[in-house]
Design a protein around this motif. Structure first.
Motif, PDB file in Angstrom:
ATOM      1  N   ASN A  99      -6.312  -1.716  -5.384  1.00 61.61           N
ATOM      2  CA  ASN A  99      -6.527  -2.710  -4.330  1.00 61.61           C
ATOM      3  C   ASN A  99      -8.000  -3.019  -4.102  1.00 61.61           C
ATOM      4  O   ASN A  99      -8.336  -3.923  -3.346  1.00 61.61           O
ATOM      5  CB  ASN A  99      -5.917  -2.210  -3.012  1.00 61.61           C
ATOM      6  CG  ASN A  99      -4.408  -2.101  -3.084  1.00 61.61           C
ATOM      7  OD1 ASN A  99      -3.744  -3.006  -3.559  1.00 61.61           O
ATOM      8  ND2 ASN A  99      -3.870  -0.977  -2.623  1.00 61.61           N
ATOM      9  N   PHE A 141       0.854  -1.185   0.000  1.00 59.42           N
ATOM     10  CA  PHE A 141       0.000   0.000   0.000  1.00 59.42           C
ATOM     11  C   PHE A 141       0.896   1.243   0.000  1.00 59.42           C
ATOM     12  O   PHE A 141       1.077   1.885   1.033  1.00 59.42           O
ATOM     13  CB  PHE A 141      -0.924   0.009   1.217  1.00 59.42           C
ATOM     14  CG  PHE A 141      -1.840  -1.178   1.293  1.00 59.42           C
ATOM     15  CD1 PHE A 141      -2.928  -1.278   0.441  1.00 59.42           C
ATOM     16  CD2 PHE A 141      -1.608  -2.194   2.206  1.00 59.42           C
ATOM     17  CE1 PHE A 141      -3.778  -2.375   0.501  1.00 59.42           C
ATOM     18  CE2 PHE A 141      -2.445  -3.293   2.274  1.00 59.42           C
ATOM     19  CZ  PHE A 141      -3.539  -3.390   1.416  1.00 59.42           C
ATOM     20  N   SER A 157      -1.830   9.794   0.179  1.00 56.11           N
ATOM     21  CA  SER A 157      -2.127   8.613  -0.632  1.00 56.11           C
ATOM     22  C   SER A 157      -2.852   9.051  -1.896  1.00 56.11           C
ATOM     23  O   SER A 157      -3.289  10.198  -2.018  1.00 56.11           O
ATOM     24  CB  SER A 157      -2.981   7.611   0.153  1.00 56.11           C
ATOM     25  OG  SER A 157      -4.199   8.198   0.571  1.00 56.11           O
ATOM     26  N   SER A 205      -5.455   3.187  -4.258  1.00 55.52           N
ATOM     27  CA  SER A 205      -6.528   2.477  -3.561  1.00 55.52           C
ATOM     28  C   SER A 205      -7.444   1.767  -4.541  1.00 55.52           C
ATOM     29  O   SER A 205      -7.998   0.711  -4.244  1.00 55.52           O
ATOM     30  CB  SER A 205      -7.332   3.445  -2.689  1.00 55.52           C
ATOM     31  OG  SER A 205      -7.977   4.427  -3.481  1.00 55.52           O
ATOM     32  N   GLN A 237     -12.995   0.986   1.797  1.00 53.11           N
ATOM     33  CA  GLN A 237     -11.799   0.259   2.224  1.00 53.11           C
ATOM     34  C   GLN A 237     -11.326   0.673   3.613  1.00 53.11           C
ATOM     35  O   GLN A 237     -10.327   0.157   4.103  1.00 53.11           O
ATOM     36  CB  GLN A 237     -10.677   0.490   1.205  1.00 53.11           C
ATOM     37  CG  GLN A 237     -11.016  -0.028  -0.188  1.00 53.11           C
ATOM     38  CD  GLN A 237      -9.933   0.303  -1.203  1.00 53.11           C
ATOM     39  OE1 GLN A 237      -8.816  -0.197  -1.122  1.00 53.11           O
ATOM     40  NE2 GLN A 237     -10.257   1.162  -2.157  1.00 53.11           N
ATOM     41  N   ARG A 238     -12.034   1.603   4.250  1.00 52.29           N
ATOM     42  CA  ARG A 238     -11.658   2.041   5.594  1.00 52.29           C
ATOM     43  C   ARG A 238     -12.078   0.995   6.620  1.00 52.29           C
ATOM     44  O   ARG A 238     -12.938   0.151   6.362  1.00 52.29           O
ATOM     45  CB  ARG A 238     -12.306   3.388   5.911  1.00 52.29           C
ATOM     46  CG  ARG A 238     -11.940   4.488   4.926  1.00 52.29           C
ATOM     47  CD  ARG A 238     -10.513   4.943   5.102  1.00 52.29           C
ATOM     48  NE  ARG A 238     -10.020   5.674   3.936  1.00 52.29           N
ATOM     49  CZ  ARG A 238      -8.822   6.234   3.869  1.00 52.29           C
ATOM     50  NH1 ARG A 238      -8.002   6.135   4.907  1.00 52.29           N
ATOM     51  NH2 ARG A 238      -8.430   6.853   2.773  1.00 52.29           N
ATOM     52  N   ASN A 262     -13.145   4.422  -2.126  1.00 52.64           N
ATOM     53  CA  ASN A 262     -12.050   4.561  -1.172  1.00 52.64           C
ATOM     54  C   ASN A 262     -12.545   4.420   0.265  1.00 52.64           C
ATOM     55  O   ASN A 262     -11.915   3.751   1.089  1.00 52.64           O
ATOM     56  CB  ASN A 262     -11.357   5.908  -1.360  1.00 52.64           C
ATOM     57  CG  ASN A 262     -10.216   6.109  -0.378  1.00 52.64           C
ATOM     58  OD1 ASN A 262     -10.407   6.670   0.697  1.00 52.64           O
ATOM     59  ND2 ASN A 262      -9.037   5.629  -0.740  1.00 52.64           N
TER      60      ASN A 262
END
Length: 521
Positions: free
Chosen positions: A164, A141, A156, A161, A192-193, A189
């Motif tokens: 992934n 990452f 980032s 992201s 994905q948290r 995004n």
């Protein structure tokens, strides 16, 4: 030197409670922390079409929200200067930039963020070109570290992201209905948290907060809830279990029902983590002002016996129940430490490890309060035991008699006091050795029914040696050239770096104020 000069019994000169704003109200919880939650009147703004609920907790669909940051009391002045420079640097080059994650949550709660995370439409190589001191780190990452004003700002990229996204998904998701391309990129995004309250995105230029995961609602309810099903989330990354504990402890939040269930029942997943990662997560819990609450939650959910079985054995031995609201000396020590620290004022790990070792030594063999006071003062002044004893004998307030670790006061002669202080110092060092011995750790709870087996030792040799340096002055004699710190002020920059002088000063203050509480005459 006098006790009043050391100011161990003085309250911190700053307040750790955040200020109240017009859109917040104060609510007290049964846990050790109090928080401020959003008032219903500020939850307004344009609604997008309902997003599919992927967290597995109930059938209520999350409503997407765009919220005006000013309505939530957020000003760009709340953002650190280095972060603003990075945001401006990328924005002026035409890229979209957002703050994301826990910093947005903390800004809403009127708390000082530990750090600020930025996400941008720029590729990472474009971020590198935008700043003179910037490098890409990480393989799985990758992110950028931008060096700005003696600090590092993490940046980032949406493109990273996106690559992934969707790997190994075992739960159903669908593209949000009625959303435009930018909404979808942001939503993807946020999905994905780790937790909904960390899935908020803030555009400081448009002054809009995007809430795709129901984070605002969970902030209102003071809940920690995983974005995706908790069982899947924790199996993807066992460190999320420890982050859940840390966030709940720091904010005074509780877990949603599903999250609580899997924090407890998948706790063994943390044993898959690297020891360095475990130490990092433990340091986040213990060194940033929420150690007492963290210890309570670790014990409540069955994680303490895996991470700190020696301390878990103490809870068992003293009859401290999983949901116990009472306190004890171990928790009181860390409560005093918490009053001195904050997310932006942490300590180095040697301090909290030293407190653990000190308490274990004291619980093994209770001591006269005067011995404990003289020991803490000797640590503070660099090993001058006679001076420490003279100061301790002038204490004119009563000790906390509720602690089993403190024996009944006796009229000890000076020579006896010297020997007792040195014996306590030797005991602390011995305890440190035990805490880094896998065999001893594995046997810590062997005397108790249904004790889990854990031989986990995550304290590295370098940290062990650093902690030893804090106390070795007591057994080796007064250190030449060491100047004890005067007054109550703490240099937090030096404390975070592990300064021996600041660490000893803070340790002595914590111990002294625990044994002789401020509210006792």
């Amino acid at each position: 030197m006098a006790v009043s000069g050391l100011c161990f019994a003085c309250k911190p000169h700053f307040s750790l409670r955040p200020p109240l704003f017009h859109c917040f109200r104060k609510i007290r919880f049964s846990s050790v922390a109090a928080i401020e939650t959003l008032d219903e009147s500020v939850i307004q703004g344009a609604h997008f079409s309902p997003a599919k609920n992927v967290n597995g907790e109930g059938s209520k669909l999350s409503q997407w929200k765009k919220l005006n940051s000013q309505d939530l009391g957020i000003s760009t002045s709340n953002i650190s200067k280095p972060t603003r420079k990075v945001l401006n640097g990328l924005k002026t080059k035409g890229y979209e930039v957002y703050l994301v994650g826990g910093c947005v949550r903390d800004l809403i709660l009127k708390r000082t963020p530990k750090d600020f995370d930025i996400i941008t439409t720029a590729e990472l190589r474009e971020v590198v070109k935008a700043f003179s001191r910037c490098e890409i780190i990480g393989r799985r990452f990758p992110i950028c570290h931008v060096h700005m004003d003696d600090t590092i700002v993490e940046v980032s990229s949406f493109s990273t992201s996106a690559r992934n996204f969707g790997r190994g998904l075992t739960y159903e998701i669908e593209k949000p209905a009625g959303s435009d391309k930018k909404d979808f990129v942001r939503w993807r995004n946020c999905l994905q948290r780790d937790f909904t309250i960390n899935g908020l995105m803030f555009d400081p230029f448009a002054r809009i907060i995007y809430d795709y995961m129901g984070g605002i609602e969970d902030i209102k309810k003071a809940k920690v809830r995983t974005v995706i099903p908790a069982s899947t989330s924790f199996q993807e990354d066992g460190a999320r279990i420890l982050r859940a504990i840390r966030i709940a402890a720091r904010l005074g939040f509780s877990f949603s029902r599903e999250t609580a269930h899997f924090v407890k029942n998948l706790s063994c997943l943390i044993l898959r983590l690297d020891k360095s990662r475990l130490l990092m997560e433990m340091n986040y819990m213990m060194a940033y002002g929420s150690a007492e609450a963290s210890l309570r939650l670790l014990w409540k959910f069955g994680l303490l016996e895996l991470l700190l079985p020696i301390q878990a054995a103490y809870f068992v031995r003293t009859g401290f129940r999983r949901r116990d609201k009472r306190s004890n000396m171990l928790l009181s020590l860390f409560s005093k430490l918490d009053r001195l620290l904050a997310p932006n004022r942490p300590c180095y790990s040697s301090l909290w490890v030293g407190i653990l070792a000190f308490h274990k030594a004291l619980s093994n063999k209770p001591r006269d309060p005067l011995v404990v006071a003289a020991f803490s003062l000797a640590v503070h002044n660099g090993g001058d035991i006679p001076e420490a004893i003279n100061i301790a004998k002038n204490i004119n307030k009563s000790h906390d008699g509720s602690f089993h670790e403190l024996s009944e006061p006796q009229n000890l002669e000076n020579l006896t006091l010297v020997n007792e202080v040195m014996d306590l110092a030797a005991s602390v060092k011995s305890t440190l050795s035990e805490m880094t011995d896998e065999h001893f750790v594995s046997q810590a709870m062997s005397a108790y029914p249904q004790a889990p087996f854990s031989d986990l030792v995550f304290i590295p040799l370098a940290l062990y040696l650093n902690v030893c340096k804090v106390f070795e002055c007591v057994t080796m004699g007064a250190e030449k050239g060491f100047v004890a710190k005067q007054g109550s002020w703490i240099d937090y920059e030096l404390l975070a770096l592990g300064s021996l002088r600041e660490t000893r000063h803070t340790f002595a203050r914590v111990v002294f104020d625990t044994v002789y509480p401020l509210d006792r005459a």
